[in-house]
Scaffold this active site. Sequence first.
Site, PDB file in Angstrom:
ATOM      1  N   GLU A 166      20.316  11.225 -85.647  1.00 30.69           N
ATOM      2  CA  GLU A 166      20.642  12.638 -85.897  1.00 30.69           C
ATOM      3  C   GLU A 166      21.909  12.760 -86.724  1.00 30.69           C
ATOM      4  OE1 GLU A 166      20.953  14.206 -81.887  1.00 30.69           O
ATOM      5  OE2 GLU A 166      19.024  15.116 -82.247  1.00 30.69           O
ATOM      6  N   GLU A 178      11.767  11.524 -81.280  1.00 31.08           N
ATOM      7  CA  GLU A 178      12.022  11.998 -79.920  1.00 31.08           C
ATOM      8  C   GLU A 178      11.273  13.300 -79.746  1.00 31.08           C
ATOM      9  OE1 GLU A 178      16.238  12.569 -79.103  1.00 31.08           O
ATOM     10  OE2 GLU A 178      16.730  10.645 -80.024  1.00 31.08           O
TER      11      GLU A 178
HETATM   12  C1  IPT Z   1      19.012  14.334 -79.058  1.00 28.07           C
HETATM   13  C2  IPT Z   1      19.641  12.952 -79.218  1.00 28.07           C
HETATM   14  O1  IPT Z   1      19.121  12.235 -80.310  1.00 28.07           O
HETATM   15  C3  IPT Z   1      19.515  12.117 -77.985  1.00 28.07           C
HETATM   16  O2  IPT Z   1      20.382  11.025 -78.096  1.00 28.07           O
HETATM   17  C4  IPT Z   1      19.817  12.921 -76.769  1.00 28.07           C
HETATM   18  O3  IPT Z   1      21.152  13.312 -76.838  1.00 28.07           O
HETATM   19  C5  IPT Z   1      18.892  14.111 -76.731  1.00 28.07           C
HETATM   20  O4  IPT Z   1      19.029  14.870 -77.848  1.00 28.07           O
HETATM   21  C6  IPT Z   1      19.167  15.072 -75.611  1.00 28.07           C
HETATM   22  O5  IPT Z   1      18.930  14.465 -74.424  1.00 28.07           O
HETATM   23  S1  IPT Z   1      20.036  15.640 -79.715  1.00 28.07           S
HETATM   24  C7  IPT Z   1      18.992  17.033 -80.029  1.00 28.07           C
HETATM   25  C8  IPT Z   1      18.526  17.691 -78.798  1.00 28.07           C
HETATM   26  C9  IPT Z   1      19.795  18.000 -80.805  1.00 28.07           C
END
Ligand code: IPT
Length: 982
Positions: free
Chosen positions: A213, A291
């Site tokens: 990110e 993700e």
């Molecule tokens: C995304 C991150 O890549 C991950 O590391 C973790 O922080 C996750 O969110 C939340 O649990 S950040 C995204 C929701 C903006």
Amino acid sequence: MNNNFKKVLMCLLGVGIYISAVTFPSKIYADTIQKKISRNNNDSFTLPSSQGLKGIHNVSYDHYSLMIDGKRIFLYSGEFDYWRLPSQSGWMDVLEKMKAAGFNAVTIYFNWGFHSPKQGKYDFSGIRDVDKLLTMAQKIGLYVVARPGPYINAETDGGGYPGWLTTQQGRARTASQDYTAAYEQWLSAIDPIIEKHQITNGGSVILYQVENEYTGGDALYMQNIRDKARKDGINVPTFHNDKSGPKGRWSSGTGAPDMYAYDSYPGLAAIPSYYGDPRKFAPNSPVFLAELGGGWFDPWGGKSYAILSKNYNANYENVLYNHVVSEGATMMSIYMTYGGTNWGYLPFPGVYSSYDYTAAISESRQLGSKYNEEKLLATMYRTLTPLTKTDPLTTIEAPSNPNLLANAIENSDTKTQFYILRHSNGSSISNDNTTLKIQSADGIYILPQEPGTSININGQESKFIVANFQLGSEHLVYSTSNLYTYVTQGNRDTAIFYGGQESDGETVLRYKNQPKVTVLCGNVKSRYDSVSGDLRLNYKHDGSISRVMIKDDNKELMLLFTTDITAQTFWCEDTSIGEILVRGPYLVRSASIRDRNKLELQGDTDKASDIEVFAPTSVNEIKWNGEKVKALQTSYLSYTFSLLSPEQVLIPVITNWKYSYETNEAQSEFDDSSWISANKTTTNNPVKPLTPTVLYADDYGFHHGVVWFRGHFKASGKETGIILDGEGGTNGAYAVWINGFYLGASLSGIKNFTFPKNVLKTSDDNVISVMVQNMGHDEDGGCKDTHKSPRGLVQASLQGDTTSIFWSIQGNKGGETLIDPVRGAMNAGGLYGENNGWTLPNFPDKPWKQVTLPDNGKQRGVAPGVSWYRTTFKLNFPKMSDVPLALYIKDNNTKNYRAYIYVNGWLIGQYINSLGPQNLFSLPSGVLDPNGKNTIAIAVWALDNNSTGLGEIILQKLGNYSGGVPVKMNDNPSYKDVFNKN
Ligand code: IPT
């Protein structure tokens, strides 16, 4: 017995069971093996098998999907971060559970700070042995998506940055010199391990993520990470994880990795319709969700995971994931699939010790409705191989019911179609009926055709309607039921279709000649249309399993129609003689064939269970966890047997508490001459101190847990108090004493402490003691160096006079040179007890005072500050069992105390009585000895006079399973080992 119930029972067990301990002629279905390798639909295949992954393969991709050796796969991966589970046997358990649910990959963040206590020092031993982890994943048969950062975010300390990195001058997440040198060092340590495990080298790593990110603008930085990976021998495709939806960052130009990927956490808001967008700006990448929300984290003072899981539930997953697929995604990774525990000092200040995340596999490694739902989805996506090459089907007509929405996609080669139906408002829970017009190569149909029935969307759910699909040897025209999977055994295919309880189902197959249809069980109407060749089956989904056998020439198709809940009791396992189905147990970890026809099943049970197995008729012996079972053959061409309920286990009541007060650092006579003099006058920290010397813990090598400051001054007598700014991050706190007299505590921030009369010694040495709790370093999500936010004292000025204070500092013993490297940097805090082995097994606590819990400290005259409670208890659980335990702190939340909970020397939880919400602490086996003596040590920090003491401590059993992975205990140095005592 009422009639309905009898029917259900008969359907489950099979009428006319003929009993024989399975012994019948063994045929070898060699052709079955061949057939399995490539499902006959298109060129997809389903590597990796449960036999593990072997050999050297290559990875490629195009606009549609990822390919292994040129064969398309649907990537259904789940995030599992090993550092949140300090147990190698725990890793094995989680990975096997993922594999069993149909995941074909695991996504792993590698946490720099977890491995590096000190610049130049990297530890990959024990619970940090990622080489072992990657070998496990490969053996189990999971691909690996590797995400080594350097920055990972992940709600962990400093977003994965080591503590020592906070003292750098150059800005992190840029091409600055010192930062570059530092992260290249990390990559030089981690890349070779990943490199060795690449699928191109005979391992199972298929992808490599660059950064995470990244919204900073430094393209050279991004480019350099990728170049560095290449230099280190990484030759699988690289990708990045674009933040919060497909924004197109790093999709092209300098700094762009090979593939484009992004993350998405719609949460409970409306489901976005952006999932296919990357096709516009990244036309060479598949739609790839690096993700996809599988839940969410809960902050200190939050609602609790029990409450969150009501919203982030199985239905939420069903609607969201099917929607994402309906927009063309062929690669997704569910964050988190196992969340785990922020044990030790792993959390960033925003989260508490449980990182359950409401994930499919709970913190205590237990399986529930989300796991079961994901099993249905993962298995379906894998079964529907044409999903790996689809384009949107734009000609689709809206469903007849305007509350509903349909998306459709079509395979560009086979023309198989997928119609995904849901409420237009994704979280709607209303019941809606509809018809849907479809047009496929098989013709135009209005679904369903059967008068008086409809497609039912009951509550928060979606329908995944497949049309024009090669189902084993037969042709599926369409089904308004969801297809779970089908298996091919000899000349017979067995397929499972499901729908919500009492919903209508209609399945149409095509046969040149009228086949022989036998309804073995249940209420299924069939009619054959000789003009079209359509065989139409109509039924209702209910908890029993309707079974229909269709025979055509010498091919057989067994159809099982049931509900989603019953479908979830099936496990689909790959063996050397093809896939088999097992219905009934809590978990089937794996299945294998020995001596051609002996079936060996490994799994777990949570209660007495009736098991049904659909396996080739060549099978003549079945073993469950190594024990031969008495299997019977049913009239449904399946086998049944029963398993006993797990043995009862006794959970001890925890008593015999020993007690000692510490807080020695607050006493005026305490000897701090061995402490580090806090005399630095400069710092790289972007936040400049308001004190003459730097009082930031990190600048002196203390990165985790509590740090103590002692400030000596010669009083003029005019000093009236002190203004302090103690910084431990959000929810952090600090406490202050003058000459041993308690001045009070504060949350992180500025506070004015007034000296009472008569505590100062004029013209003599006075000492201010300050204990600062570090809640972890902030993340650096915004690329603003926020992980450097100071921890310690930013301001400390005496009031009434300008008297100078001479400070010294003490954190965890040894600082960056750990005294207990086995448990590691994240287990090292600076409390007196932590520094003197009070946490450890065999610490000599004999002289300590005996107390009982709950303990009312005030009644006993205990002063504010830190006290310890220690005891031991024994466990002796049966072999082959998994009994997850948790430690429950029972107290009312009016008392202002905080606690650090150690089990066998491992800090498994931090507790804030007044804030919560966590009061149940999962005890990972491996840390906990299920067959031996265990030591609990709890440090209780009372922030005021009324809050001393500790509530009740209760050991709770969260489940009892027969099976499990044999527990391999962690290396567990005792007091003598760590402190070289003998
Ligand atoms: C995304 C991150 O890549 C991950 O590391 C973790 O922080 C996750 O969110 C939340 O649990 S950040 C995204 C929701 C903006």
